[in-house]
Design a protein around this motif. Sequence first.
Motif, PDB file in Angstrom:
ATOM      1  N   THR A 222       0.856  -1.173   0.000  1.00  0.00           N
ATOM      2  CA  THR A 222       0.000   0.000   0.000  1.00  0.00           C
ATOM      3  C   THR A 222       0.897   1.231   0.000  1.00  0.00           C
ATOM      4  OG1 THR A 222      -1.565  -1.262   1.310  1.00  0.00           O
ATOM      5  CG2 THR A 222      -1.914   1.089   1.226  1.00  0.00           C
ATOM      6  N   GLY A 223       0.929   1.937  -1.124  1.00  0.00           N
ATOM      7  CA  GLY A 223       1.851   3.058  -1.296  1.00  0.00           C
ATOM      8  C   GLY A 223       1.462   4.258  -0.453  1.00  0.00           C
ATOM      9  N   ALA A 224       2.340   5.272  -0.499  1.00  0.00           N
ATOM     10  CA  ALA A 224       2.114   6.473   0.307  1.00  0.00           C
ATOM     11  C   ALA A 224       0.753   7.072   0.003  1.00  0.00           C
ATOM     12  CB  ALA A 224       3.204   7.496   0.022  1.00  0.00           C
ATOM     13  N   ASN A 225       0.020   7.380   1.064  1.00  0.00           N
ATOM     14  CA  ASN A 225      -1.273   8.046   0.942  1.00  0.00           C
ATOM     15  C   ASN A 225      -2.308   7.225   0.163  1.00  0.00           C
ATOM     16  OD1 ASN A 225      -2.729  10.274   1.764  1.00  0.00           O
ATOM     17  ND2 ASN A 225      -2.582  11.239  -0.255  1.00  0.00           N
ATOM     18  N   ALA A 226      -2.050   5.927  -0.010  1.00  0.00           N
ATOM     19  CA  ALA A 226      -3.016   5.083  -0.715  1.00  0.00           C
ATOM     20  C   ALA A 226      -4.071   4.585   0.262  1.00  0.00           C
ATOM     21  CB  ALA A 226      -2.311   3.907  -1.360  1.00  0.00           C
ATOM     22  N   ASN A 227      -5.197   4.184  -0.307  1.00  0.00           N
ATOM     23  CA  ASN A 227      -6.301   3.695   0.510  1.00  0.00           C
ATOM     24  C   ASN A 227      -6.778   2.382  -0.087  1.00  0.00           C
ATOM     25  OD1 ASN A 227      -8.841   3.298   1.717  1.00  0.00           O
ATOM     26  ND2 ASN A 227      -8.958   5.494   2.181  1.00  0.00           N
ATOM     27  N   VAL A 228      -6.498   1.297   0.591  1.00  0.00           N
ATOM     28  CA  VAL A 228      -6.807  -0.023   0.042  1.00  0.00           C
ATOM     29  C   VAL A 228      -7.732  -0.780   0.982  1.00  0.00           C
ATOM     30  CG1 VAL A 228      -5.843  -2.257  -0.650  1.00  0.00           C
ATOM     31  CG2 VAL A 228      -4.610  -0.157  -1.214  1.00  0.00           C
ATOM     32  N   GLU A 229      -8.784  -1.348   0.404  1.00  0.00           N
ATOM     33  CA  GLU A 229      -9.644  -2.234   1.183  1.00  0.00           C
ATOM     34  C   GLU A 229      -9.549  -3.632   0.591  1.00  0.00           C
ATOM     35  OE1 GLU A 229     -13.755  -1.146   1.515  1.00  0.00           O
ATOM     36  OE2 GLU A 229     -14.220  -2.907   2.740  1.00  0.00           O
ATOM     37  N   PHE A 230      -9.405  -4.597   1.464  1.00  0.00           N
ATOM     38  CA  PHE A 230      -9.270  -5.987   1.024  1.00  0.00           C
ATOM     39  C   PHE A 230     -10.228  -6.834   1.852  1.00  0.00           C
ATOM     40  CE2 PHE A 230      -7.174 -10.142   0.726  1.00  0.00           C
ATOM     41  CZ  PHE A 230      -6.727 -10.182  -0.589  1.00  0.00           C
ATOM     42  N   VAL A 231     -11.092  -7.578   1.154  1.00  0.00           N
ATOM     43  CA  VAL A 231     -12.029  -8.450   1.878  1.00  0.00           C
ATOM     44  C   VAL A 231     -11.767  -9.877   1.437  1.00  0.00           C
ATOM     45  CG1 VAL A 231     -14.447  -8.917   2.422  1.00  0.00           C
ATOM     46  CG2 VAL A 231     -13.736  -6.589   1.835  1.00  0.00           C
ATOM     47  N   MET A 249       2.333  -4.491   3.362  1.00  0.00           N
ATOM     48  CA  MET A 249       3.386  -3.532   3.648  1.00  0.00           C
ATOM     49  C   MET A 249       2.809  -2.139   3.426  1.00  0.00           C
ATOM     50  SD  MET A 249       6.564  -3.224   4.479  1.00  0.00           S
ATOM     51  CE  MET A 249       7.038  -4.958   4.412  1.00  0.00           C
ATOM     52  N   GLN A 250       2.732  -1.359   4.496  1.00  0.00           N
ATOM     53  CA  GLN A 250       2.124  -0.036   4.363  1.00  0.00           C
ATOM     54  C   GLN A 250       3.172   1.058   4.340  1.00  0.00           C
ATOM     55  OE1 GLN A 250      -1.467  -0.706   7.321  1.00  0.00           O
ATOM     56  NE2 GLN A 250      -1.742   1.231   6.230  1.00  0.00           N
ATOM     57  N   GLU A 251       3.052   1.964   3.366  1.00  0.00           N
ATOM     58  CA  GLU A 251       3.934   3.123   3.333  1.00  0.00           C
ATOM     59  C   GLU A 251       3.230   4.325   3.972  1.00  0.00           C
ATOM     60  OE1 GLU A 251       5.420   3.340  -0.689  1.00  0.00           O
ATOM     61  OE2 GLU A 251       6.133   1.289  -0.554  1.00  0.00           O
ATOM     62  N   ARG A 252       3.937   5.443   4.087  1.00  0.00           N
ATOM     63  CA  ARG A 252       3.463   6.543   4.936  1.00  0.00           C
ATOM     64  C   ARG A 252       2.075   7.053   4.543  1.00  0.00           C
ATOM     65  NH1 ARG A 252       7.214  11.129   5.448  1.00  0.00           N
ATOM     66  NH2 ARG A 252       5.362  12.068   6.355  1.00  0.00           N
ATOM     67  N   ASP A 253       1.323   7.463   5.539  1.00  0.00           N
ATOM     68  CA  ASP A 253      -0.004   8.067   5.384  1.00  0.00           C
ATOM     69  C   ASP A 253      -1.026   7.151   4.701  1.00  0.00           C
ATOM     70  OD1 ASP A 253       1.049  10.544   6.410  1.00  0.00           O
ATOM     71  OD2 ASP A 253       1.880  10.934   4.425  1.00  0.00           O
ATOM     72  N   SER A 254      -0.723   5.874   4.601  1.00  0.00           N
ATOM     73  CA  SER A 254      -1.660   4.988   3.917  1.00  0.00           C
ATOM     74  C   SER A 254      -2.709   4.439   4.876  1.00  0.00           C
ATOM     75  CB  SER A 254      -0.914   3.835   3.249  1.00  0.00           C
ATOM     76  OG  SER A 254      -0.279   3.042   4.219  1.00  0.00           O
ATOM     77  N   VAL A 255      -3.818   4.031   4.292  1.00  0.00           N
ATOM     78  CA  VAL A 255      -4.895   3.411   5.069  1.00  0.00           C
ATOM     79  C   VAL A 255      -5.164   2.045   4.470  1.00  0.00           C
ATOM     80  CG1 VAL A 255      -7.311   3.589   5.773  1.00  0.00           C
ATOM     81  CG2 VAL A 255      -5.923   5.665   5.557  1.00  0.00           C
ATOM     82  N   PHE A 256      -5.166   1.029   5.316  1.00  0.00           N
ATOM     83  CA  PHE A 256      -5.455  -0.313   4.834  1.00  0.00           C
ATOM     84  C   PHE A 256      -6.537  -0.931   5.714  1.00  0.00           C
ATOM     85  CE2 PHE A 256      -4.767  -4.924   4.805  1.00  0.00           C
ATOM     86  CZ  PHE A 256      -4.888  -5.166   3.446  1.00  0.00           C
ATOM     87  N   ASN A 257      -7.621  -1.375   5.077  1.00  0.00           N
ATOM     88  CA  ASN A 257      -8.695  -2.038   5.820  1.00  0.00           C
ATOM     89  C   ASN A 257      -8.852  -3.450   5.301  1.00  0.00           C
ATOM     90  OD1 ASN A 257      -9.275   0.314   7.192  1.00  0.00           O
ATOM     91  ND2 ASN A 257     -10.798   0.976   5.689  1.00  0.00           N
TER      92      ASN A 257
END
Lengths: 437, 252, 481
Positions: A222-231, A249-257
């Motif tokens: 998940t790149g910088a400032n990216a927003n990823v949802e995975f179900v 792997m989360q990069e800065r300011d990212s959101v992962f749900n």
Amino acid sequence: MNPAYQHTDKEKFLNSYGAFASRHELMDSPLNTLAIRKFEELGFPTTKHEEWKYTNVSPILKNRFALSTGKSRLKREDILPFLLTGKDSILLVFENGFLNRELSLIENLPQGVIIDSLASSRNHDVVKQHLGKYAPMKQESFVALNTAFIFDGAFIYLPVNAVVERPIHLLYVNDSREEATVVYPRNLIVAKKNNSLKIACTYHTIGNINSAFTNSVSEIVTGANANVEFVKVQTENDNTYHISHTEVMQERDSVFNISTITLGGNIVRNNLHIVLNDVNCTSHLYGLYITDGNELVDNHTLVDHAKPNCESNELYKGVLGGKSSGVFNGKVFVRPDAQKTNAYQSNKNILLSDEATMNTKPQLEIFADDVKCSHGATTGQLDSEALFYLRSRGIGEKEAKAFLNIAFAADVIKNISLEPLRDRLMPLIERKLKQGD
Amino acid sequence: MLEIKNLQAKVEEKQILNGINLTVNPGEVHAIMGPNGSGKSTLASVLAGRDEYEVTGGEVVFRGENLLEMSPEDRARKGLFLAFQYPVEIPGVTNANFLKTALNEIRKANGQTPMDSKEFLQIMKEKMKLVEMDKAMTQRSVNEGFSGGEKKRNEVFQMAMLEPMLAVLDETDSGLDIDALRIVANGVNALRNQERSFIVITHYQRLLDYIVPDFVHVLYKGRIVKSGTKELAMELEAKGYDWIKEEVGIHI
Amino acid sequence: MTEDQKIITEVTESDYKWGFISDIESDQAPKGLNEEVIRFISLKKNEPAWMLEWRLKAYRHWLTMTEPVWPNVHYPKIDFNDIIYYSAPKKKPSLNSLDELDPEIKATFDKLGISLEEQKRLSGVAVDAVIDSVSVKTTFRESLGELGVIFCSFSEAVHDHPELIKQYLGSVVPYTDNYYAALNSAVFSDGSFCYIPKSVRCPMELSTYFRINSAGTGQFERTLIIAEEGAFVSYLEGCTAPMRDENQLHAAVVEIYSHKDAQVKYSTVQNWYPGDKEGKGGIYNFVTKRGLCAGTHAKISWTQVETGSAITWKYPSVILKGDYSIGEFYSVAVTNNYQQADTGTKMIHLGKNTKSTIISKGISGGKSQNSYRGLVRINRKAENARNFSQCDSLLLGDKCGAHTFPYLEVSNKTAIVEHEATTSKVGEDQIFYCNQRGISTEDAVGLIVNGYCKEVFNQLPMEFAVEAQKLLAISLEGSVG
């Protein structure tokens, strides 16, 4: 060599690797060959191994599984019940591990976005750069095994600033109507800076006479400032074994749900590792498992706070019926530099029957001082006050219980943002709850 | 009592106080008013010695000594009391135990013998009446589970117990209903005398109806831009701060 | 480094105050472990043949076992042949009054702040003092005897009450239980024995002080507490050791047997030498403590304050066999410098309507590692079992670690198991608030930490609670500025 591992079933898998590798001309792939060597070193874990204390994998290994040759039998009507994410989805159907292009719908992608089979993308620079870099094949034998057998799966790449608004559905069918089958799905998802992406990854079986084994690994960047949802949804039948590993792997300011929904399977193990690898990341981890019969569902999560100012929030819920058992092992790791970490974890379970068991092990390992971390775990029955309240309003005991169980489960499902998926999941959950009762 | 000369301070690289001058003599009550962000609470924190605030210039003399060189506890022992805007919760530590520790530390620093439990309880009982505090509160943990009003009353109660020379009340009136405000103000008024001075920081003129100040100062952009008597506060209440801003705008 | 951090560093680096060595002549077994050494110990203690036989069985079993490895505790390998397994103060103390006690031993206790005289006079606590595993003096024996309460050294119990020892020794912790329990069973030198007869409420606290004195010795004491139907006893244990560069092994076993309607309250303040600031020396505290609630409505309550030892590995447990039985565990574990603590409890629910409570407070400073590891198991037949656990960690620096490893195994649907855990640091705003009221940072840390531990200290008998608070304050003491 680690004495906690056993070697009896290893040879079967090593032997099948030889045939597999020569069939797909993978003898020269450094990744596949390194992985099979690692697997040979590690062998399969036993219950003496702390991370496998409550999950005995030997019933899986005593089976003989065939590897699919890629021959297609699947028809459109076979997959209709599995279309969970609505008509406008981008759909990739994998039949026994191989992409079935006829049944898939991959059109009208935004500029620069790649959504394709991994088999046809092996030489892509992004694949070369990221595949196998994150999932821990040196420690986890099932990750090593999957990596050795990497052939196909989904490859999703979003360049900087790309947004895919339609949900992406990765639909995996393990067709064991003719023989017991093993599949090794492998997904690589790389979302660069400022992306937005919603993915549903669902696993199903067809055929209940022979057993089936799904050993899947997904790597998500998940790149910088990216927003990823995975179900991740799993409705495989009670003759199916499922062991999966998801590495994020989360990069800065990212959101992962992420939501991990387990509604079937004989022995199911979901490993989820999230590395908050830069500042100001947020992760939400939701999980729901509903079990009955002799099922065993084991969720292992690791949230690795490597950098400061990140937040993680975890909620896993389980409803266990029959003679089934559940395992929740949630580890939160806060590294010395990860100051100002906020990490919360909660695991709540309901036992429906006299013979169900729940083993919970929440863990906090904290090496930084300026943190707020907490975990809570409960196991018990439905709230008797709430039950009484419903009954006093004229609702029968059975209905009242069903009502409360559904509400208990819906508490997890409501966090999924894909509305069509939510709507299609609830009836599946209700049906499964009725079986367990 | 207190002499502030050209005091400048910053927090997290942001300059907040830009040269404050203020003299407080024994027995005086000074009110400091000003719009949000003018530096009122910063001034209180700098006087009490909060770590995050860096003094970048000027001096503060408290009872003949350089206040800025003292540790927070030494300032307290010397007779400076800050009633916090947001009083901190300390779980597991009872009010009584906390106060007794504080009181005896201050006594020790001033060459007095520690107060025994009996005497302490006696005094505590008296002072509690001042802020109409319930006896049960002394056995509760410091500020834990207290309502906003209870916390503020507890601050005034502590002030009554510790008998400081100079008390700085940082928005002690914010969020209080009229009854609580009256109780808090009565507590403060009871402690007023010839020697003791107060700096009352507030947002609302209302408090000054209950605690009548000798002087009112308006703080704006880290400076005292206008000083006067109680009438100034009334004027501010009637006209707001804008006219001051305009006036200051011309001056700066 | 901010001022607060500096002070916290100083505060958490204070010295061990009990590190004196008493010049007491001792009678020692040769170094090393073999059947001869065990026979030597048994002979020295003039034991009956059955006792020696039991020791030898335990030893032979120990030989078949392998030393456990724990994931969160690290130390160099122990050479079990480099330990003196028996060390007794030379003047065999079969004394009638305290005046006959070796003056050096008496001075030792005075230094420890547990003058036997004082204890006796002020609090009416019956004291058994154990130096290097040998009991040197038991007070109040006569007045307890009138009620049928037996409180004596383990060795005396072997001679005077063999039927009780034979019946209960190893009944809760069999010698096959674990590596260190087996070792203890083979070589234990002494310890305390308490027996409370049916329906007797023991009128005073029973108390034992343990001290390791000699160099190169291990301490292997054994405590056995038996409460008959309807009995009640409150038992206290305290421990210290001198400062030495080497690591010393302490492998004790405590067994508690609580019959129907009986209640046993066990409290301990463990203050073994933790090693110096560089992590040199200190006690390895590998202890097995377990209680059995055998009958209905039986209750066992463990309260521990752990401030000492280089390494602590200890899980006081309760087996809740009787229906309606109750198990409790209250713990404060403080680690500083290079200390490692891995401690917690096991609550095994077997009976119906059983209930357990776990309150654990971990405090870590310096470069220490502090882990809570606990198991709550609700077995298939344990209807309506209840458990509540609260495990909190407090961090006093940025180089220490706090870890929680709870295992919750629930196999009965009527169970209610709740676990909560939090990790936090001493807030800078809390310290500033105290400073503003004239309290120094050092005192503020003490005040806040004591407040944080209050729920556990409340469980300790009064005198012990005061001692524990002082101990905590001293462990966190340092010279400011």
